[in-house]
Design a protein around this motif. Structure first.
Motif, PDB file in Angstrom:
ATOM      1  N   THR A   1       0.830  -1.208   0.000  1.00 30.63           N
ATOM      2  CA  THR A   1       0.000   0.000   0.000  1.00 30.63           C
ATOM      3  C   THR A   1       0.864   1.258   0.000  1.00 30.63           C
TER       4      THR A   1
ATOM      5  N   SER B   1      -6.761  -3.257  -6.365  1.00 31.25           N
ATOM      6  CA  SER B   1      -6.708  -2.345  -5.227  1.00 31.25           C
ATOM      7  C   SER B   1      -7.485  -2.871  -4.031  1.00 31.25           C
TER       8      SER B   1
ATOM      9  N   CYS C   1       3.804   5.722  -5.619  1.00 32.65           N
ATOM     10  CA  CYS C   1       3.752   5.738  -7.084  1.00 32.65           C
ATOM     11  C   CYS C   1       2.770   6.791  -7.590  1.00 32.65           C
TER      12      CYS C   1
ATOM     13  N   ASN D   1      -0.586  -3.136  -9.205  1.00 31.33           N
ATOM     14  CA  ASN D   1      -1.468  -1.973  -9.181  1.00 31.33           C
ATOM     15  C   ASN D   1      -0.677  -0.669  -9.089  1.00 31.33           C
ATOM     16  N   SER D   2       0.444  -0.710  -8.381  1.00 33.65           N
ATOM     17  CA  SER D   2       1.299   0.467  -8.242  1.00 33.65           C
ATOM     18  C   SER D   2       1.822   0.921  -9.597  1.00 33.65           C
ATOM     19  N   THR D   3       2.224  -0.044 -10.423  1.00 36.67           N
ATOM     20  CA  THR D   3       2.737   0.270 -11.756  1.00 36.67           C
ATOM     21  C   THR D   3       1.654   0.917 -12.618  1.00 36.67           C
TER      22      THR D   3
ATOM     23  N   PHE E   1       1.836  -4.423  -6.014  1.00 33.11           N
ATOM     24  CA  PHE E   1       2.952  -3.926  -6.821  1.00 33.11           C
ATOM     25  C   PHE E   1       2.523  -3.750  -8.272  1.00 33.11           C
TER      26      PHE E   1
ATOM     27  N   THR F   1       3.875   1.525  -1.212  1.00 31.49           N
ATOM     28  CA  THR F   1       4.444   1.618  -2.560  1.00 31.49           C
ATOM     29  C   THR F   1       3.433   2.195  -3.537  1.00 31.49           C
ATOM     30  N   ASN F   2       2.187   1.725  -3.441  1.00 31.99           N
ATOM     31  CA  ASN F   2       1.129   2.199  -4.324  1.00 31.99           C
ATOM     32  C   ASN F   2       0.902   3.699  -4.143  1.00 31.99           C
ATOM     33  N   THR F   3       0.898   4.130  -2.886  1.00 31.95           N
ATOM     34  CA  THR F   3       0.690   5.553  -2.586  1.00 31.95           C
ATOM     35  C   THR F   3       1.831   6.410  -3.127  1.00 31.95           C
TER      36      THR F   3
ATOM     37  N   ASP G   1      -1.032   2.497 -11.525  1.00 30.09           N
ATOM     38  CA  ASP G   1      -1.397   3.807 -10.976  1.00 30.09           C
ATOM     39  C   ASP G   1      -0.315   4.855 -11.233  1.00 30.09           C
TER      40      ASP G   1
ATOM     41  N   TYR H   1      -8.531   4.464  -8.819  1.00 30.10           N
ATOM     42  CA  TYR H   1      -7.467   3.963  -7.950  1.00 30.10           C
ATOM     43  C   TYR H   1      -7.998   2.963  -6.923  1.00 30.10           C
TER      44      TYR H   1
END
Length: 229
Positions: free
Chosen positions: A4, A115, A10, A134-136, A132, A6-8, A138, A109
């Motif tokens: 999470t 997510s 990104c 989803n991070s890419t 990870f 990492t996602n934020t 986003d 998002y």
């Protein structure tokens, strides 16, 4: 919570990159980006709804949810309050566009299989693969959003963090609290909300999508009552 976080991060990085690009994009290209985001929203939203509809145990629950949620959201004037809040903090005069972009970005998002399932799998198995990935996605999406709507889109980052943190926390407390059936209902409704945002973006139909957000709470309440009785 590393997934999470990492996602934020990104989304924040993508927003910064997109903001730098925003200054050099002419208005006609921004219009094209609006259209592209609108079409993408329609595709993503409809895909989420159609894909998970066969998994629904209560085919009419999403209709009841949208009806009840829409009434509650309209009574609370969520959309109006949100736009006024954005307007108070906007200095560019483009508060309507920013509010529109933020509502769409937050939905894209937050309301999606990666997510929503990502934090659950992370809490249960310690596997952050979904997050990870989803991070890419986003990172790219946030760059496009910021290049279109500006730096204000960074406000979607803390919303995503709290949203995924909620799923992570609930799963840590009770691994059975978020069932596959409940997840399917949330994805069906979420897909329709994203579709509504796409229609608004394309100016085909003015949908006050934020007023429909309480619809996501109806399945939660239904499954909670069902488990009690």
């Amino acid at each position: 919570m590393i997934g999470t976080i990492t996602n934020t991060v990104c989304i924040i990085v993508g927003t910064v990159i997109g903001t730098l690009l925003h200054r050099g994009i002419k208005e006609k290209y921004k219009t094209t980006l609006y259209d592209g985001l609108g079409l993408a929203s329609l595709a993503i939203g409809l895909n989420a709804t159609i894909t998970h509809f066969p998994e629904s145990q209560y085919p009419v629950l999403f209709i009841v949810s949208l009806a009840l949620g829409g009434i509650v959201g309209t009574r609370l004037d969520i959309d109006g309050r949100f736009r006024r809040a954005v307007a108070r903090h906007s200095k560019s005069g483009g508060e309507n566009r920013l509010a529109e972009g933020l509502s769409l970005a937050i939905l894209l998002y937050c309301i999606g299989p990666l997510s929503m399932l990502g934090p659950v799998i992370s809490a249960l198995k310690g596997d952050n693969t979904f997050l990870f990935t989803n991070s890419t996605l986003d990172l790219v999406s946030s760059t496009v959003f910021a290049s279109t709507y500006g730096f204000g889109m960074i406000l979607a980052a803390p919303v995503l963090f709290c949203w995924q943190g909620l799923f992570y926390g609930v799963t840590m407390v009770s691994s059975s609290a978020i069932s596959d059936s409940l997840m399917a209902e949330l994805l069906i409704i979420g897909g329709l909300l994203i579709t509504a945002s796409g229609l608004s973006l394309l100016k085909l139909k003015e949908c006050k999508t934020l007023n429909l957000l309480p619809a996501l709470l109806v399945p939660v309440v239904w499954f909670l009552l069902k488990s009690l009785f």
